[in-house]
Design an enzyme around this catalytic site. Structure first.
Site, PDB file in Angstrom:
ATOM      1  N   HIS A  31       0.831  -1.206   0.000  1.00  0.00           N
ATOM      2  CA  HIS A  31       0.000   0.000   0.000  1.00  0.00           C
ATOM      3  C   HIS A  31       0.863   1.252   0.000  1.00  0.00           C
ATOM      4  O   HIS A  31       1.211   1.769   1.066  1.00  0.00           O
ATOM      5  CB  HIS A  31      -0.917  -0.007   1.220  1.00  0.00           C
ATOM      6  CG  HIS A  31      -1.800  -1.218   1.286  1.00  0.00           C
ATOM      7  ND1 HIS A  31      -1.354  -2.444   1.728  1.00  0.00           N
ATOM      8  CD2 HIS A  31      -3.095  -1.390   0.933  1.00  0.00           C
ATOM      9  CE1 HIS A  31      -2.346  -3.324   1.666  1.00  0.00           C
ATOM     10  NE2 HIS A  31      -3.416  -2.714   1.186  1.00  0.00           N
ATOM     11  N   HIS A  71      -2.485  -0.901   6.978  1.00  0.00           N
ATOM     12  CA  HIS A  71      -2.022  -1.146   5.605  1.00  0.00           C
ATOM     13  C   HIS A  71      -0.913  -0.167   5.216  1.00  0.00           C
ATOM     14  O   HIS A  71      -0.141  -0.437   4.302  1.00  0.00           O
ATOM     15  CB  HIS A  71      -3.194  -1.090   4.605  1.00  0.00           C
ATOM     16  CG  HIS A  71      -3.927   0.226   4.588  1.00  0.00           C
ATOM     17  ND1 HIS A  71      -4.997   0.488   5.408  1.00  0.00           N
ATOM     18  CD2 HIS A  71      -3.745   1.339   3.838  1.00  0.00           C
ATOM     19  CE1 HIS A  71      -5.444   1.718   5.164  1.00  0.00           C
ATOM     20  NE2 HIS A  71      -4.700   2.261   4.218  1.00  0.00           N
ATOM     21  N   PRO A 120      -7.057  -4.951  10.870  1.00  0.00           N
ATOM     22  CA  PRO A 120      -8.523  -4.876  10.905  1.00  0.00           C
ATOM     23  C   PRO A 120      -8.904  -3.436  11.275  1.00  0.00           C
ATOM     24  O   PRO A 120      -8.666  -3.000  12.408  1.00  0.00           O
ATOM     25  CB  PRO A 120      -8.913  -5.861  12.009  1.00  0.00           C
ATOM     26  CG  PRO A 120      -7.679  -6.677  12.296  1.00  0.00           C
ATOM     27  CD  PRO A 120      -6.517  -5.773  11.961  1.00  0.00           C
ATOM     28  N   ASP A 160      -9.937   6.856   6.844  1.00  0.00           N
ATOM     29  CA  ASP A 160     -11.372   6.827   6.550  1.00  0.00           C
ATOM     30  C   ASP A 160     -11.986   5.516   7.015  1.00  0.00           C
ATOM     31  O   ASP A 160     -13.052   5.489   7.635  1.00  0.00           O
ATOM     32  CB  ASP A 160     -11.608   6.979   5.034  1.00  0.00           C
ATOM     33  CG  ASP A 160     -11.110   8.314   4.503  1.00  0.00           C
ATOM     34  OD1 ASP A 160     -11.476   9.358   5.076  1.00  0.00           O
ATOM     35  OD2 ASP A 160     -10.340   8.309   3.516  1.00  0.00           O
ATOM     36  N   GLY A 161     -11.303   4.430   6.681  1.00  0.00           N
ATOM     37  CA  GLY A 161     -11.833   3.122   7.052  1.00  0.00           C
ATOM     38  C   GLY A 161     -11.977   2.982   8.562  1.00  0.00           C
ATOM     39  O   GLY A 161     -12.962   2.429   9.057  1.00  0.00           O
ATOM     40  N   HIS A 265      -4.119   3.268  -3.507  1.00  0.00           N
ATOM     41  CA  HIS A 265      -4.296   2.660  -2.176  1.00  0.00           C
ATOM     42  C   HIS A 265      -3.486   1.381  -1.982  1.00  0.00           C
ATOM     43  O   HIS A 265      -2.666   1.300  -1.082  1.00  0.00           O
ATOM     44  CB  HIS A 265      -5.781   2.371  -1.915  1.00  0.00           C
ATOM     45  CG  HIS A 265      -5.994   1.409  -0.789  1.00  0.00           C
ATOM     46  ND1 HIS A 265      -6.028   1.804   0.521  1.00  0.00           N
ATOM     47  CD2 HIS A 265      -6.127   0.048  -0.779  1.00  0.00           C
ATOM     48  CE1 HIS A 265      -6.191   0.733   1.301  1.00  0.00           C
ATOM     49  NE2 HIS A 265      -6.261  -0.340   0.531  1.00  0.00           N
ATOM     50  N   PHE A 446     -22.419 -12.505  23.749  1.00  0.00           N
ATOM     51  CA  PHE A 446     -21.896 -11.270  23.157  1.00  0.00           C
ATOM     52  C   PHE A 446     -20.377 -11.292  22.998  1.00  0.00           C
ATOM     53  O   PHE A 446     -19.773 -10.292  22.627  1.00  0.00           O
ATOM     54  CB  PHE A 446     -22.379 -10.059  23.957  1.00  0.00           C
ATOM     55  CG  PHE A 446     -23.880  -9.999  24.078  1.00  0.00           C
ATOM     56  CD1 PHE A 446     -24.680 -10.136  22.950  1.00  0.00           C
ATOM     57  CD2 PHE A 446     -24.498  -9.850  25.308  1.00  0.00           C
ATOM     58  CE1 PHE A 446     -26.071 -10.120  23.054  1.00  0.00           C
ATOM     59  CE2 PHE A 446     -25.887  -9.833  25.423  1.00  0.00           C
ATOM     60  CZ  PHE A 446     -26.679  -9.970  24.290  1.00  0.00           C
ATOM     61  N   HIS A 470     -23.323 -16.532  31.808  1.00  0.00           N
ATOM     62  CA  HIS A 470     -24.547 -16.968  31.123  1.00  0.00           C
ATOM     63  C   HIS A 470     -24.124 -17.827  29.923  1.00  0.00           C
ATOM     64  O   HIS A 470     -24.382 -17.509  28.770  1.00  0.00           O
ATOM     65  CB  HIS A 470     -25.399 -15.767  30.705  1.00  0.00           C
ATOM     66  CG  HIS A 470     -25.864 -14.943  31.874  1.00  0.00           C
ATOM     67  ND1 HIS A 470     -24.991 -14.344  32.746  1.00  0.00           N
ATOM     68  CD2 HIS A 470     -27.107 -14.627  32.319  1.00  0.00           C
ATOM     69  CE1 HIS A 470     -25.683 -13.695  33.686  1.00  0.00           C
ATOM     70  NE2 HIS A 470     -26.965 -13.857  33.448  1.00  0.00           N
ATOM     71  N   ASP A 478     -34.493 -15.981  28.736  1.00  0.00           N
ATOM     72  CA  ASP A 478     -34.126 -14.943  27.760  1.00  0.00           C
ATOM     73  C   ASP A 478     -34.100 -15.493  26.339  1.00  0.00           C
ATOM     74  O   ASP A 478     -34.124 -14.743  25.367  1.00  0.00           O
ATOM     75  CB  ASP A 478     -32.786 -14.295  28.113  1.00  0.00           C
ATOM     76  CG  ASP A 478     -32.956 -13.162  29.117  1.00  0.00           C
ATOM     77  OD1 ASP A 478     -34.104 -12.678  29.260  1.00  0.00           O
ATOM     78  OD2 ASP A 478     -31.972 -12.779  29.765  1.00  0.00           O
ATOM     79  N   HIS A 482     -30.060 -15.077  23.404  1.00  0.00           N
ATOM     80  CA  HIS A 482     -29.109 -14.911  24.496  1.00  0.00           C
ATOM     81  C   HIS A 482     -28.380 -16.209  24.859  1.00  0.00           C
ATOM     82  O   HIS A 482     -27.550 -16.212  25.756  1.00  0.00           O
ATOM     83  CB  HIS A 482     -29.829 -14.378  25.742  1.00  0.00           C
ATOM     84  CG  HIS A 482     -30.086 -12.900  25.683  1.00  0.00           C
ATOM     85  ND1 HIS A 482     -30.688 -12.302  24.597  1.00  0.00           N
ATOM     86  CD2 HIS A 482     -29.807 -11.904  26.564  1.00  0.00           C
ATOM     87  CE1 HIS A 482     -30.779 -11.001  24.820  1.00  0.00           C
ATOM     88  NE2 HIS A 482     -30.238 -10.731  25.997  1.00  0.00           N
ATOM     89  N   ARG A 529     -24.755 -18.982  34.755  1.00  0.00           N
ATOM     90  CA  ARG A 529     -25.702 -18.111  35.451  1.00  0.00           C
ATOM     91  C   ARG A 529     -26.339 -18.887  36.604  1.00  0.00           C
ATOM     92  O   ARG A 529     -26.566 -18.357  37.678  1.00  0.00           O
ATOM     93  CB  ARG A 529     -26.793 -17.662  34.488  1.00  0.00           C
ATOM     94  CG  ARG A 529     -27.922 -16.964  35.207  1.00  0.00           C
ATOM     95  CD  ARG A 529     -29.037 -16.536  34.289  1.00  0.00           C
ATOM     96  NE  ARG A 529     -29.962 -15.712  35.023  1.00  0.00           N
ATOM     97  CZ  ARG A 529     -31.222 -16.069  35.283  1.00  0.00           C
ATOM     98  NH1 ARG A 529     -31.708 -17.190  34.823  1.00  0.00           N
ATOM     99  NH2 ARG A 529     -32.005 -15.268  35.970  1.00  0.00           N
TER     100      ARG A 529
HETATM  101  C1  LIG Z   1     -12.204  -4.463   9.218  1.00  0.00           C
HETATM  102  C2  LIG Z   1     -11.569  -4.294   7.885  1.00  0.00           C
HETATM  103  N1  LIG Z   1     -12.348  -4.333   6.797  1.00  0.00           N
HETATM  104  C3  LIG Z   1     -11.800  -4.232   5.569  1.00  0.00           C
HETATM  105  C4  LIG Z   1     -10.459  -4.114   5.415  1.00  0.00           C
HETATM  106  C5  LIG Z   1      -9.832  -4.068   4.024  1.00  0.00           C
HETATM  107  N2  LIG Z   1      -9.359  -2.697   3.788  1.00  0.00           N
HETATM  108  C6  LIG Z   1      -8.079  -2.359   3.932  1.00  0.00           C
HETATM  109  S1  LIG Z   1      -7.834  -0.730   3.725  1.00  0.00           S
HETATM  110  C7  LIG Z   1      -9.461  -0.467   3.384  1.00  0.00           C
HETATM  111  C8  LIG Z   1     -10.023   0.896   3.163  1.00  0.00           C
HETATM  112  C9  LIG Z   1      -9.037   1.874   2.761  1.00  0.00           C
HETATM  113  O1  LIG Z   1      -9.498   3.168   2.976  1.00  0.00           O
HETATM  114  P1  LIG Z   1      -8.802   4.094   4.038  1.00  0.00           P
HETATM  115  O2  LIG Z   1      -8.977   3.518   5.369  1.00  0.00           O
HETATM  116  O3  LIG Z   1      -9.324   5.452   3.804  1.00  0.00           O
HETATM  117  O4  LIG Z   1      -7.272   4.005   3.687  1.00  0.00           O
HETATM  118  P2  LIG Z   1      -6.530   4.740   2.455  1.00  0.00           P
HETATM  119  O5  LIG Z   1      -6.990   4.072   1.200  1.00  0.00           O
HETATM  120  O6  LIG Z   1      -6.928   6.159   2.500  1.00  0.00           O
HETATM  121  O7  LIG Z   1      -5.108   4.509   2.714  1.00  0.00           O
HETATM  122  C10 LIG Z   1     -10.160  -1.653   3.441  1.00  0.00           C
HETATM  123  C11 LIG Z   1     -11.617  -1.782   3.156  1.00  0.00           C
HETATM  124  C12 LIG Z   1      -9.679  -4.054   6.586  1.00  0.00           C
HETATM  125  N3  LIG Z   1      -8.362  -3.932   6.536  1.00  0.00           N
HETATM  126  N4  LIG Z   1     -10.263  -4.127   7.798  1.00  0.00           N
HETATM  127 MG   LIG Z   2      -8.707   7.102   2.875  1.00  0.00          MG
END
Ligand SMILES: Cc1ncc(C[n+]2csc(CCOP(=O)(O)OP(=O)(O)O)c2C)c(N)n1
Ligand SMILES: [Mg+2]
Length: 686
Positions: A31, A71, A120, A160-161, A265, A446, A470, A478, A482, A529
Site C-alpha cells: 500500500h 495497511h 482490521p 477513513d476506514g 491505495h 456477546f 450466562h 431470555d 441470548h 448463570r
Molecule cells: C475491518 C476491515 N475491513 C476491511 C479491510 C480491508 N481494507 C483495507 S484498507 C481499506 C479501506 C481503505 O481506505 P482508508 O482507510 O481510507 O485508507 P486509504 O486508502 O486512504 O489509505 C479496506 C476496506 C480491513 N483492513 N479491515
Molecule cells: Mg482514505
C-alpha cells in the site's frame, strides 16, 4: 531541538515516500498511497512531538504511536528504520517476505517499535483508547509529579476506514466521555478508500461527530507543517479532551497518474509510474530504497538528542523515586506483577463443597486476586450487576462515577457502557501499556462482539482476561438470542487462547489462579448463570489437576466401560448419569475438563490415562455444539451436545427438552454402548 531546513525536510519526506514505493514495488504488493500522503504529518509528529528512545522500545515513559490504518505499514517501517530502531534496510528490502520483520501489516511483538498489531480497521483506534486509559490510570496512581509515570501521550493515525468502522464510534464515545486528554489522533482525511472516493459511502460530518463525542477537533492542511505543529501543540494543551486533528492529505502524493485516486491505495505503482513519480518529486531513479547522506546525518543527530532526552527523563524519574518512594514501589510492583506463591490456596479457600453459580464463585476469586494484585483493573459492558465480571469492592470507579472531587482515574472499576467491541479492544490497549492486568466481561453470547479483539490479543500474546457469563442455554427464559450454542467451539478455535469452563467453585478459583500467572496470551472464562452443585473429588485431587486441563472425578479403574467427559455445568450432570450407568452395569469414568487447550498440551501418557487408546468409548457432554470435544471421542464415541438454537423457557424445561437430565443422558449412553456391542457382535458372527 534540531529541526530540518525546508529543503531537507522535503528530502526526508521523500525518503519515507520512496522507501514505501520501492519496498512495495519489490514485494509486488502493498500500500504505497497512504505513506506517500502521510509522509509530512507523520514525520512532523515523530520528529518534533513524539517522545521515544529507539534503543529501548519498551521504555515505559515513552509516548505511544498507533498506526490504525495498518495497511500503511511501510510508513511506520520507514520511520522506525530512519530513527534507528532495530530495523535495518535489509528488512525493508524484504517487505512482506516470509520471516521478515516487515510483514504486510504491523505486528506487535514481532517488530521492535510496533506498539500494536493493526490491520482490521478500527481496532487500532480502539486499542489506542485503551493505552490512553492505562496512561491516565498510571498517572493517577503513580504520577505524583510530571517526572513520574503516566504523563506520556498516545498519538495515532486513523483513516477513513477506521472512522467508518463502528468500533471507532464506541471507542470515540468512551474516550470523549472519560476526557482522555492524553490521546491525539491525526485523521488521514484523503477522501479515498479502496473502491473509490469516500463520497460513495461516507458523508457524515466527521468534525461534528467528534465534537459531539466531546473531542477537541481541529482541521489542518496536511502539507502545512506549521499548522500541523500548532495543532499538535494545541491538542496537548487540552488535557481534558481527546483530540482529533483532521488532516487533509492526498493519497499517492507525487504520483502523476495515481495521486488522489483509489488506485494509489493498495497496489504497486509499476515501473513506469515509479519513474514518473521520482521525476515529479525530484528524486533520483537509482538506487532503490535510497537514503541520502544528509538524511542519514540528520537522523544520526536526532538519535543523539533522543538519547540525551532519555537520560534527562531517567534523571527526573530518579528524582520522582526519591520524592515518592511508595508510589515508586507500587509502580515497580505493578510493572513486575509478581503473585504470591500461595495464590491457588488463597483463591480457593472455603469454596470446596459450596453449591453456587460459577459466575458468583468467579466474582469471589477475582476479588481475592485483586487483593493480591492491586494492578488488576477492568469492568463490564453494563453487566456488573450480573457478575460479568463483578465490581472490585472498595476499589473505586473510573470516570464520572468516581464522584465529585475524586480523581476520575484513581479507581479500578471501569464502566465500558454497552460497547462490547470497544471494551475488548480497550482491554487489550491497557494490557499493551504494561502497567495493569486488565479484564472485561459480558454474556458469553456477546463474545461475538469482542471476537475481533480477542483474536488480536491472541495474535499479540496479550494477557487480556475475558469473563463471559450466562454460558449456555441454561440461562433460561431470555431465549435463543441470548443462549450461546457455537461460542465455546468458536472461541476454542482461536490459536493461543485458553478457554476455561469450570464446573464449581474450586475449579473456578484454580482457573483464576492459573490465568493470573499466565501472561503470554488471553484467557476466557465461561461461567454459569445458574447454581451448580459442588463436586465431590477423589482423594488424590490436587490443584495441578485443573492446571493440566482435565482430571477424573470418578474412576472405576479397570472396570471402566465408558468415559464421560464434560465441562462446566455438565460435569455435575455427568456424575449423576454415571451413578445411573453404574446401576445398569456400565461403570463410567467421569472426566472434568475445565480447559481443553491445557489438556491438549499434556504429554500423551497423561492424556491416555484419562482417555485410554484401548477402544473404551468416550462420550463428550457439553450444552453447546460440543464439536471441539469431538477430538476426544474417537470413532466409538459420541458428542452429546446441541445442534440447534436454544429456546425461551425455564431451565428445568430446557434441560428436559434438550436431553440434559441424568436419566436422558444415561439412557442415551446405554443405547450407544449397547449399539456398539450389537454391531461388534454382528461383525463377529459375520
Ligand atoms: C475491518 C476491515 N475491513 C476491511 C479491510 C480491508 N481494507 C483495507 S484498507 C481499506 C479501506 C481503505 O481506505 P482508508 O482507510 O481510507 O485508507 P486509504 O486508502 O486512504 O489509505 C479496506 C476496506 C480491513 N483492513 N479491515
Ligand atoms: Mg482514505
Amino acid at each position: 531541538m534540531t529541526e530540518p531546513s525546508a529543503a531537507l525536510r522535503e528530502r526526508i519526506e521523500n525518503t519515507v515516500r520512496f522507501l514505501a514505493v520501492d519496498a512495495v514495488e519489490r514485494a509486488g504488493s502493498g500500500h504505497p498511497g497512504a505513506p506517500m500522503g502521510l509522509a509530512r504529518p507523520a514525520f512532523e509528529l515523530w520528529d518534533q512531538h513524539l517522545r521515544f528512545d529507539p534503543r529501548d522500545p519498551a521504555w515505559p515513559l515513552r509516548d505511544r504511536f498507533v498506526l490504525s490504518n495498518g495497511h500503511a505499514s511501510m510508513l511506520l517501517y520507514s520511520l522506525l528504520h530512519l530513527f534507528g530502531y532495530d530495523l535495518p534496510l535489509e528488512e525493508i528490502a524484504r517487505f512482506r517476505q516470509l520471516g521478515s520483520r516487515t510483514p504486510g501489516h504491523p505486528e506487535h511483538g514481532h517488530t521492535a517499535g510496533v506498539e500494536v498489531t493493526t490491520g482490521p480497521l478500527g481496532q487500532g483506534f480502539a486499542h489506542g483508547v485503551g493505552m490512553a486509559v492505562a496512561g491516565r490510570l498510571a498517572r493517577a496512581r503513580f504520577g505524583s509529579s510530571g517526572d513520574g509515570p503516566g504523563h506520556h501521550m498516545v498519538y495515532g493515525i486513523v483513516s477513513d476506514g477506521d472512522l467508518m468502522e463502528g468500533i471507532s464510534a464506541e471507542a470515540g464515545s468512551l474516550a470523549g466521555h472519560l476526557g482522555l486528554g492524553n490521546l491525539v489522533y491525526l485523521y488521514d482525511d484523503n477522501r479515498i478508500t479502496i473502491d473509490g472516493p469516500t463520497s460513495m459511502s461516507f458523508s457524515e460530518d466527521v468534525p461534528r461527530r467528534f465534537e459531539a463525542q466531546r473531542w477537541h477537533v481541529q482541521q489542518v492542511d496536511g502539507m502545512d507543517v506549521l499548522a500541523i505543529r500548532r495543532a499538535l501543540e494545541a491538542a496537548r494543551v487540552d488535557t481534558e479532551r481527546p483530540s482529533l486533528i483532521v488532516t487533509r492529505t492526498t493519497i499517492g502524493y507525487g504520483s502523476p497518474h495515481r495521486a488522489g485516486t483509489s488506485k494509489a491505495h493498495g497496489e504497486k505503482l509499476g515501473a513506469e509510474e515509479v519513474r514518473l513519480t521520482k521525476q515529479a518529486l525530484g528524486w533520483p531513479l537509482e538506487p532503490e530504497l535510497f537514503v541520502p547522506d544528509d538524511v542519514r546525518a540528520y537522523f544520526a543527530k536526532r538519535r543523539e538528542e533522543l538519547a540525551a532526552r532519555r537520560a534527562e527523563a531517567d534523571a527526573r524519574l530518579e528524582r520522582w523515586r526519591t520524592a515518592a518512594p511508595e508510589q515508586a514501589r507500587a509502580w515497580d510492583a505493578a510493572r513486575a506483577q509478581v503473585l504470591p506463591d500461595d495464590l491457588e490456596a488463597r483463591l480457593a479457600a472455603g469454596l470446596e463443597g459450596k453449591a453456587e453459580a460459577t459466575r458468583k464463585h468467579g466474582a469471589v476469586a477475582q476479588g481475592r486476586l485483586a487483593e493480591a494484585a492491586p494492578w488488576l483493573v477492568g469492568g463490564s459492558a453494563d453487566l456488573a450487576g450480573s457478575a460479568a465480571p463483578a465490581l472490585l469492592k472498595g476499589r473505586g470507579d473510573v470516570g464520572p462515577a468516581a464522584g465529585a472531587g475524586a480523581d476520575p482515574f484513581a479507581g479500578s472499576n471501569l464502566h465500558f457502557g454497552i460497547r462490547e467491541h470497544a471494551m475488548a479492544a480497550i482491554t487489550n490497549g491497557i494490557a499493551l501499556d504494561g502497567t495493569f492486568r486488565p479484564y472485561c466481561g459480558t454474556f458469553l453470547i456477546f463474545s461475538d462482539y469482542c471476537r475481533p479483539s480477542i483474536r488480536l490479543a491472541a495474535l499479540m500474546g496479550l494477557p487480556s482476561i475475558f469473563v463471559f457469563t450466562h454460558d449456555s442455554i441454561f440461562l433460561g427464559e431470555d431465549g435463543p438470542t441470548h443462549q450461546p450454542i457455537e461460542h465455546l467451539d468458536a472461541l476454542r478455535a482461536i490459536p493461543n487462547v485458553h478457554v476455561f469452563r469450570p464446573a464449581d467453585g474450586v475449579e473456578t478459583a484454580l482457573a483464576w489462579a492459573w490465568v493470573a500467572r499466565h501472561r503470554t496470551g488471553p484467557a476466557i472464562f465461561a461461567l454459569s448463570r445458574q447454581t451448580l452443585p459442588a463436586l465431590e473429588r477423589r482423594a488424590g485431587f490436587e490443584p495441578a489437576d485443573v492446571a493440566r486441563g482435565a482430571y477424573a472425578l470418578r474412576d472405576p479403574g479397570a472396570a471402566t466401560r465408558v468415559v464421560l467427559v464434560a465441562t462446566g455445568s455438565e460435569v455435575g450432570l455427568a456424575c449423576d448419569a454415571a451413578e445411573k450407568l453404574h446401576g445398569e452395569g456400565f461403570p463410567a469414568r467421569v472426566v472434568s475438563m475445565p480447559c481443553v487447550e491445557l489438556f491438549l498440551a499434556q504429554p500423551p501418557e497423561l492424556r491416555r490415562r484419562l482417555f485410554p487408546d484401548d477402544g473404551t468409548p468416550v462420550v463428550a457432554v457439553e450444552a453447546g455444539r460440543g464439536e471441539s470435544l469431538r477430538r476426544f471421542v474417537g470413532p466409538r464415541g459420541l458428542v452429546y451436545g446441541i445442534d440447534r438454537f436454544g429456546a425461551s423457557a425455564p431451565l428445568a424445561d430446557l434441560a428436559r427438552f434438550f436431553g440434559f437430565t441424568p436419566d436422558q443422558l444415561a439412557a442415551r449412553v446405554v443405547e450407544h454402548l449397547r449399539g456398539l456391542e450389537g454391531a461388534e457382535a454382528g461383525q463377529g458372527a459375520a
